[in-house]
Design an enzyme around this catalytic site. Sequence first.
Site, PDB file in Angstrom:
ATOM      1  N   TYR A   1       0.810  -1.222   0.000  1.00  0.00           N
ATOM      2  CA  TYR A   1       0.000   0.000   0.000  1.00  0.00           C
ATOM      3  C   TYR A   1       0.839   1.267   0.000  1.00  0.00           C
ATOM      4  CZ  TYR A   1      -0.124  -0.175   5.302  1.00  0.00           C
ATOM      5  OH  TYR A   1       0.143  -0.215   6.635  1.00  0.00           O
ATOM      6  N   GLU A   2       0.173   2.371  -0.249  1.00  0.00           N
ATOM      7  CA  GLU A   2       0.802   3.682  -0.468  1.00  0.00           C
ATOM      8  C   GLU A   2       1.787   3.656  -1.633  1.00  0.00           C
ATOM      9  OE1 GLU A   2      -0.690   5.870   0.885  1.00  0.00           O
ATOM     10  OE2 GLU A   2      -1.578   4.880   2.607  1.00  0.00           O
TER      11      GLU A   2
END
Length: 597
Positions: A439-440
């Site tokens: 994620y990110e």
Amino acid sequence: MADYAPPLRDLRFALHEVLRTQDQGSVAGYPDLTEDLTGAVLEEAGKIARDLLAPLNVESDHLHLKLENGVVRTPESFKTAFNALREGGWTGLDCAEEYGGQGMPYVLNSAVGEMQSAAAMAFMMYPGLSHGVYSAISVHGSEELKNLYLPKIVSGEWTGTMNLTEPHCGTDLALLRTKAEPNGDGSYKISGQKIFISAGEHDLAENIAHLVLARIVGGPEGVKGISLFVVPKFIPKADGSLGARNSLACGKLEEKMGIHGNSTCVMNYDEATGWLVGAEHKGLNAMFTMMNEARLMVGMQGLSQGVAAYQHALAYAKDRRQGRALTGPVEPDKPADTLMVHPDVRRMLMEAKSFVEGGRLFFLWAATLIDAEKRHEDPVEREKAGLLIALLTPVVKGFLTDKGFETAVDMQQIFGGHGYIEETGASQFVRDARIAMIYEGANGVQALDLIGRKLPQKGGAAMQALIGEIKAFLKANEGDEELKAQFLDPLKAASKDMQEALMFFLEKGMKNPNDAAAGSTDFLHLMGHVCLAYVWARAAVVAKAALAAGTDERAFYETKLATGRYYMQRQAPETAFRLARIKTGSAPLMALADDAF
């Protein structure tokens, strides 16, 4: 499961001896970071992490959060811990005093954050993203939005999220479909669906401020038409009190591999009321303020899970008896020696120890660059720090999370078969660490961002600054022959590998972009090893000086040197392997036709 031990001495070493924050008088707030002040803050934060947060970790792993009548219910233990963080001012440690924060530098908040995340990563995600919302609104929001939202976010009364991903698009935001229609009163109707929203719905705070990327109807196509909106769960009144429930809802909770204690939500917006943050069609500029900060936080999460897994495995290795030392029994009066006598167990522990201690130095060094960019009195130095942290951000995110996961897997291996049994807790660190690589911005995207955007930015000024800093350090310390042989020469060799890889990209990548892209992940790791070798060499200078001065902590500094030497001898040489792979270009990757796979 072993108790979490806050690394207080190591944090003091990083902040005050290697980075010497207290001596950086040109950075606002740093002269106030005395050892007494940071010692008191870190000690209290460490107690909270050890005594309050760490007990939540196992509980959070076995949670099956439920969505009941539109609300995600969390256990009472979560509420107790969240209230303690809020009441203690930990939710606004480095936020501006005008909004109720304590105004501390980002580096101190980062040191505290590592302990909190190592103790309970899934739980700390509830308040964690709020900091990014605070930053995005404080930089891009109107005065009205700042005054309405920031005091509540700083106090922890409200939390925040970021909403980018949609079912059909993640990284490719040009495909985004969520739409915004003007209401005629300065607000907008937001409609669409967002997925994978961490802490998107919960009962720990009275309101949740969602930052949502959407396309204003009639705006440009592609990423040029994306705007950013704050869309609250409850619409606040002018005085900050809560008004009507907004027309948004959590439609589903995701079942995940790890971070079970955090509510990862599908969020549905049905003409929900939102307000523009920043300018129309400039949403990515505003969101990247939050995303870049989030990427540093995720790098810290990867590091923190490596720290926790290492502590857990070390305690087990010192206690578990299996076999005898190859050189003869170490404890002949016992039925077997501990795992600590076996070289391969030692290898895994030394890999972990040298990574987490070097990674901590790297992450905190990056945090000082964030402070310098915002707080340095010299605008030239602010610009330099900004370029350097932009360059290092994908490395912090990608390298620390890849290596943090790798460390968690190695530490699970030390448990043998017991590491595969849930009751030992070893697998939780592996499962929780895994998400940080995704994620990110997945780590492959971080690698592409590094070579495609960050390296060429402003004619390569950031990389030139990094290379120049390393060269100046090597020059300043070359008179110490022992240091040169053990630390400086390996750092110099790693740096040369990095520069040779850069030359390959310049020569080949311009002609065939695939040749650069094929080596992007290898380059991210190569650069990560250069950065850790650099901070380990800086740490060695400090440790040698302390020993020469006659410190009463000889064991601490001798251990630092031995750990740093291990990194230089066994991990830093990976740069040569990475360089060899980079120089093969894209031909080996692209040789097969699609149907040959």
